[in-house]
Design a protein around this motif. Structure first.
Motif, PDB file in Angstrom:
ATOM      1  N   GLY A 285      -7.094  -7.910  -4.576  1.00  0.00           N
ATOM      2  CA  GLY A 285      -6.419  -8.099  -3.290  1.00  0.00           C
ATOM      3  C   GLY A 285      -6.074  -6.773  -2.637  1.00  0.00           C
ATOM      4  O   GLY A 285      -6.248  -6.589  -1.425  1.00  0.00           O
ATOM      5  N   TRP A 286      -5.586  -5.842  -3.438  1.00  0.00           N
ATOM      6  CA  TRP A 286      -5.233  -4.527  -2.898  1.00  0.00           C
ATOM      7  C   TRP A 286      -6.465  -3.819  -2.350  1.00  0.00           C
ATOM      8  O   TRP A 286      -6.445  -3.240  -1.260  1.00  0.00           O
ATOM      9  N   LEU A 287      -7.577  -3.889  -3.105  1.00  0.00           N
ATOM     10  CA  LEU A 287      -8.799  -3.221  -2.679  1.00  0.00           C
ATOM     11  C   LEU A 287      -9.362  -3.862  -1.418  1.00  0.00           C
ATOM     12  O   LEU A 287      -9.864  -3.180  -0.521  1.00  0.00           O
TER      13      LEU A 287
ATOM     14  N   LEU B  11      -5.301   4.864  -6.856  1.00  0.00           N
ATOM     15  CA  LEU B  11      -4.428   3.923  -7.541  1.00  0.00           C
ATOM     16  C   LEU B  11      -4.711   4.026  -9.037  1.00  0.00           C
ATOM     17  O   LEU B  11      -5.797   3.687  -9.503  1.00  0.00           O
ATOM     18  N   ALA B  12      -3.744   4.552  -9.788  1.00  0.00           N
ATOM     19  CA  ALA B  12      -3.876   4.682 -11.245  1.00  0.00           C
ATOM     20  C   ALA B  12      -3.198   3.491 -11.893  1.00  0.00           C
ATOM     21  O   ALA B  12      -1.991   3.301 -11.740  1.00  0.00           O
ATOM     22  N   VAL B  13      -3.959   2.679 -12.600  1.00  0.00           N
ATOM     23  CA  VAL B  13      -3.453   1.438 -13.177  1.00  0.00           C
ATOM     24  C   VAL B  13      -3.246   1.631 -14.676  1.00  0.00           C
ATOM     25  O   VAL B  13      -4.177   2.027 -15.388  1.00  0.00           O
ATOM     26  N   VAL B  14      -2.025   1.358 -15.131  1.00  0.00           N
ATOM     27  CA  VAL B  14      -1.690   1.609 -16.527  1.00  0.00           C
ATOM     28  C   VAL B  14      -1.010   0.385 -17.128  1.00  0.00           C
ATOM     29  O   VAL B  14      -0.518  -0.490 -16.419  1.00  0.00           O
ATOM     30  N   ASP B  15      -0.962   0.363 -18.448  1.00  0.00           N
ATOM     31  CA  ASP B  15      -0.333  -0.729 -19.176  1.00  0.00           C
ATOM     32  C   ASP B  15       1.184  -0.541 -19.218  1.00  0.00           C
ATOM     33  O   ASP B  15       1.689   0.565 -18.964  1.00  0.00           O
ATOM     34  N   PRO B  16       1.927  -1.599 -19.539  1.00  0.00           N
ATOM     35  CA  PRO B  16       3.383  -1.488 -19.618  1.00  0.00           C
ATOM     36  C   PRO B  16       3.821  -0.349 -20.540  1.00  0.00           C
ATOM     37  O   PRO B  16       3.262  -0.147 -21.616  1.00  0.00           O
TER      38      PRO B  16
ATOM     39  N   VAL C 122     -11.005   5.381  -1.292  1.00  0.00           N
ATOM     40  CA  VAL C 122     -10.015   4.634  -2.066  1.00  0.00           C
ATOM     41  C   VAL C 122     -10.575   4.426  -3.470  1.00  0.00           C
ATOM     42  O   VAL C 122     -11.621   3.801  -3.641  1.00  0.00           O
ATOM     43  N   LEU C 123      -9.890   4.967  -4.464  1.00  0.00           N
ATOM     44  CA  LEU C 123     -10.338   4.853  -5.850  1.00  0.00           C
ATOM     45  C   LEU C 123      -9.273   4.134  -6.664  1.00  0.00           C
ATOM     46  O   LEU C 123      -8.102   4.511  -6.640  1.00  0.00           O
ATOM     47  N   VAL C 124      -9.698   3.099  -7.384  1.00  0.00           N
ATOM     48  CA  VAL C 124      -8.819   2.385  -8.306  1.00  0.00           C
ATOM     49  C   VAL C 124      -9.219   2.774  -9.720  1.00  0.00           C
ATOM     50  O   VAL C 124     -10.315   2.436 -10.175  1.00  0.00           O
ATOM     51  N   CYS C 125      -8.350   3.504 -10.397  1.00  0.00           N
ATOM     52  CA  CYS C 125      -8.630   3.951 -11.767  1.00  0.00           C
ATOM     53  C   CYS C 125      -7.996   2.969 -12.748  1.00  0.00           C
ATOM     54  O   CYS C 125      -6.839   3.130 -13.154  1.00  0.00           O
ATOM     55  N   GLU C 126      -8.736   1.946 -13.107  1.00  0.00           N
ATOM     56  CA  GLU C 126      -8.259   0.940 -14.040  1.00  0.00           C
ATOM     57  C   GLU C 126      -8.184   1.554 -15.445  1.00  0.00           C
ATOM     58  O   GLU C 126      -9.003   2.404 -15.819  1.00  0.00           O
ATOM     59  N   HIS C 127      -7.152   1.128 -16.204  1.00  0.00           N
ATOM     60  CA  HIS C 127      -6.941   1.629 -17.567  1.00  0.00           C
ATOM     61  C   HIS C 127      -6.780   3.154 -17.595  1.00  0.00           C
ATOM     62  O   HIS C 127      -7.231   3.820 -18.531  1.00  0.00           O
ATOM     63  N   PHE C 128      -6.117   3.694 -16.585  1.00  0.00           N
ATOM     64  CA  PHE C 128      -5.952   5.150 -16.527  1.00  0.00           C
ATOM     65  C   PHE C 128      -5.168   5.665 -17.733  1.00  0.00           C
ATOM     66  O   PHE C 128      -5.423   6.771 -18.214  1.00  0.00           O
TER      67      PHE C 128
ATOM     68  N   LEU D  48       0.839  -1.183   0.000  1.00  0.00           N
ATOM     69  CA  LEU D  48       0.000   0.000   0.000  1.00  0.00           C
ATOM     70  C   LEU D  48       0.878   1.238   0.000  1.00  0.00           C
ATOM     71  O   LEU D  48       2.025   1.195   0.432  1.00  0.00           O
ATOM     72  N   PRO D  49       0.360   2.364  -0.474  1.00  0.00           N
ATOM     73  CA  PRO D  49       1.150   3.593  -0.439  1.00  0.00           C
ATOM     74  C   PRO D  49       1.533   3.952   0.993  1.00  0.00           C
ATOM     75  O   PRO D  49       0.742   3.775   1.912  1.00  0.00           O
ATOM     76  N   SER D  50       2.723   4.451   1.187  1.00  0.00           N
ATOM     77  CA  SER D  50       3.172   4.844   2.515  1.00  0.00           C
ATOM     78  C   SER D  50       3.238   6.368   2.566  1.00  0.00           C
ATOM     79  O   SER D  50       4.269   6.972   2.333  1.00  0.00           O
TER      80      SER D  50
END
Length: 666
Positions: free
Chosen positions: A29-31, A178-183, A145-151, A6-8
């Motif tokens: 799992g993170w969520l 949490l901003a989730v991005v591709d490689p 807590v927001l998970v931005c998938e495909h940000f 998790l972010p510190s």
């Protein structure tokens, strides 16, 4: 299952990982752990433009919170009706904005104005305000807590919304994003979001996913789903808008991807209509190579696409690309007079307002070629009359730039006569309002402030819900010294629109001119919350702090200005005065040295520096500066006083000098 920390302390974490089942498991799992930490609100938001369109992710967030907002603070659904109706089109049956300008109500054929690009910013800031007000009213408290998938696949507005949400309200909401991005997208996303707060980046090494091609059966299923969806939304504009990303996606995943093009054209149309110009390019750019397939020999269809695409390009600082498109795809390929008239009219405006270098001569040539094209049309048609008025508008702009406002006024009067004769006193209201604005602009140039205010009032009478008109009239009233009227107009502009930085700055200027320093500081601060790098607001707030004797706060604002614009001579000079009054003489003279190097013909800089140099004991330099002040301002009102001071300084310098003969040796 993969995991990561998790972010510190950071509010934003960027996760770069291969999309697929493993990534979804990691996010789950993170969520789950975040919820275990007593998060009040947690949500996975799909920000993929291709799935959710312009507001992908933002619409999901507001939609998830809507039931709770209705229960806790239902009045917010009224005070933020404009933002909700724009972002969630499916709500328009139940949420109708109270203030709708004509530009939103008119048909495409009668829209002679467009939304300002800033309108999109106002909407996203208004939505952020909605969330903040709801959070303040909600008795339940805890982290969000927001998970931005495909940000990394999000559109321009969606990305800016989440960045601004963190910057403006991250602390208030106790938000973790949490901003989730591709490689390959992680570093750029970290850089982008670091403008809002501190960011941590994490990379997960997951197994690459197979990119298997779709089977014919799957493609047929996509085509079938697209046809069914088209049938369901047929004749329902709001439903079409809500379903547009899915329609495009389904057709592009079918064996008939060309069917997606007409829906892309619809996406471009909607983006232009709503002022989403940056995101409109994502719909419009792929259409250029398919113009023949989409339009055939229909010039109107060709302009519907190219005109709107060029609007998006010019509004986002890409006018050179727009001009090339007009020349290559319209002028070089068509002989249709109406199409050519529109293209040449647009090019004329580009040469006057949008291209990097203004060229009045080329603008006039384009306006004349537009007029030649119009002359080939049947003059009694509405199209010919409309294009005549548009061409006149461009020619009036040319005359204005040439310093011939009288001629420009006569051209506009001819357009108004044509409008009255053929469309009546109430016909084409948007075109009439645009003419009133042009009249007002010309009157201001000619110094006729009362007439300008009257024309702005005429535009407001036509379109009383258009906040921009009140802002324009407020500026005119301010310039005319009618400060109470200006204040009323700026306040009305703010009441009719989601948050608006420019109007906040103008209201601050008005209050400062009225010496209402505390009100000015509040207005400037509200603008700076939206645009923290607005130099005019920072300077204005600094000067308002000075009026209240708050020297250190004023100095802090000048510090911020000079970080943004190190060569601002006025800010340097003003900060130098504050340093001097605080006894920081070396800092004061350093600022004045820099200001003099930037504005060497400004007499007051030398006069101020002379005072500081004298206090530092650098009398000869002070005398030189005061002499320069008198040379640059020979008719100075304080000349006698300055000459008396110079005489005293010179005499003191002579008495302080050591003997010219030096010491004697016996």
């Amino acid at each position: 299952m993969p995991s990561y920390p998790l972010p510190s302390g950071e509010r934003v974490l960027v996760l770069e990982a291969e999309p697929g089942p493993e990534r979804r498991e990691a996010l789950a799992g993170w969520l789950e752990r975040a919820r275990g930490g007593q998060a009040l609100f947690s949500q996975v938001l799909d920000c993929d433009f291709s799935q959710g369109g312009v507001w992908a992710g933002v619409a999901g967030l507001l939609g998830a919170l809507l039931p709770r907002i209705r229960a806790v603070a239902p009045s917010l659904l009224v005070s933020h009706d404009t933002e909700l109706a724009a972002i969630l089109p499916q709500l328009r049956e139940t949420i109708r904005p109270r203030h709708r300008p004509l530009v939103e109500l008119a048909s495409d054929e009668e829209r002679f104005q467009l939304h300002a690009r800033e309108r999109a910013d106002r909407l996203l800031h208004g939505a952020i305000g909605l969330l903040a007000e709801f959070h303040a009213a909600d008795p339940a408290q805890g982290p969000w807590v927001l998970v931005c998938e495909h940000f990394g696949r999000a559109g321009d507005l969606s990305r800016r919304f989440f960045r601004e949400l963190v910057r403006r309200r991250g602390a208030q909401l106790d938000l973790i994003l949490l901003a989730v991005v591709d490689p390959g997208q992680g570093d750029a996303t970290c850089t982008e979001l670091s403008r809002a707060c501190q960011v941590s980046g994490v990379r997960l090494r997951l197994a690459p996913q197979d990119r298997a091609s779709m089977s014919p059966d799957v493609q047929r299923a996509h085509a079938h789903a697209a046809c069914e969806l088209e049938h369901r939304v047929q004749g329902e504009p709001d439903a079409v808008e809500a379903s547009l990303p899915r329609l495009i996606h389904l057709w592009e995943q079918s064996a008939e991807p060309e069917n997606a093009l007409r829906w892309r054209a619809e996406g471009l149309r909607l983006c232009v209509r709503q002022g989403y110009y940056e995101d409109g390019l994502r719909y419009g750019e792929p259409l250029v190579g398919a113009l023949e397939a989409l339009c055939g020999g229909d010039p109107k269809a060709r302009w519907d696409i190219l005109g709107k695409l060029c609007t998006c390009l010019s509004a986002t600082g890409r006018a050179e690309r727009a001009a090339r498109l007009l020349e290559e795809e319209v002028i070089a390929k068509s002989d249709d007079p109406a199409l050519l008239a529109r293209a040449f009219h647009t090019l004329a405006v580009y040469h006057l307002r949008y291209l990097p270098r203004r060229n009045v001569r080329l603008a006039e040539q384009c306006a004349r070629r537009a007029a030649e094209a119009v002359s080939r049309l049947e003059p009694s048609t509405d199209e010919a009359r409309t294009l005549t008025i548009q061409t006149n508008n461009a020619l009036a702009l040319v005359r204005l730039q040439e310093g011939k406002p009288d001629e420009a006024l006569r051209i506009c009067q001819a357009s108004l006569a044509l409008l009255d004769e053929h469309f009546g006193p109430h016909g084409r209201p948007l075109q009439r309002a645009a003419l009133m604005l042009r009249f007002a602009e010309l009157c201001l140039v000619m110094g006729a402030h009362d007439e300008a205010l009257a024309h702005y009032s005429a535009a407001i009478a036509i379109d009383p819900s258009q906040s921009d008109y009140y802002g324009m009239r407020g500026v005119a009233a301010f310039k005319a010294g009618r400060l109470l009227e200006a204040e009323a107009d700026f306040r009305q502009a703010l009441a009719l629109s989601p948050p608006h930085a420019e109007i906040g700055v103008n209201l601050g200027q008005c209050y400062r001119a009225m010496e209402r320093a505390e009100d000015a500081i509040r207005a400037y601060s509200s603008a700076l919350e939206l645009e923290p790098e607005n130099v005019l607001a920072l300077v204005g707030r600094a000067q308002a702090h000075e009026l209240l004797g708050q020297a250190e706060r004023a100095c802090a604002d000048y510090d911020a200005v000079l970080l943004l614009t190190p060569d601002d001579a006025l800010a340097l000079a003003n900060r130098a005065v504050l340093h001097y009054e605080a006894g920081r003489l070396q800092a004061s003279v350093a600022d004045l040295d820099r200001a003099v190097s930037l504005a060497s013909h400004t007499p007051e800089l030398y006069q101020n520096r002379a005072v500081v140099l004298s206090d530092l004991g650098r009398r000869a330099e002070a005398i030189a500066d005061l002499s320069t002040y008198l040379r640059l301002r020979p008719d100075a009102e304080d000349r006698a006083e300055v000459e008396e001071k110079l005489s005293a300084w010179r005499e003191a310098l002579v008495h302080a000098a050591p003997s010219a003969r030096g010491p004697r040796h016996d």
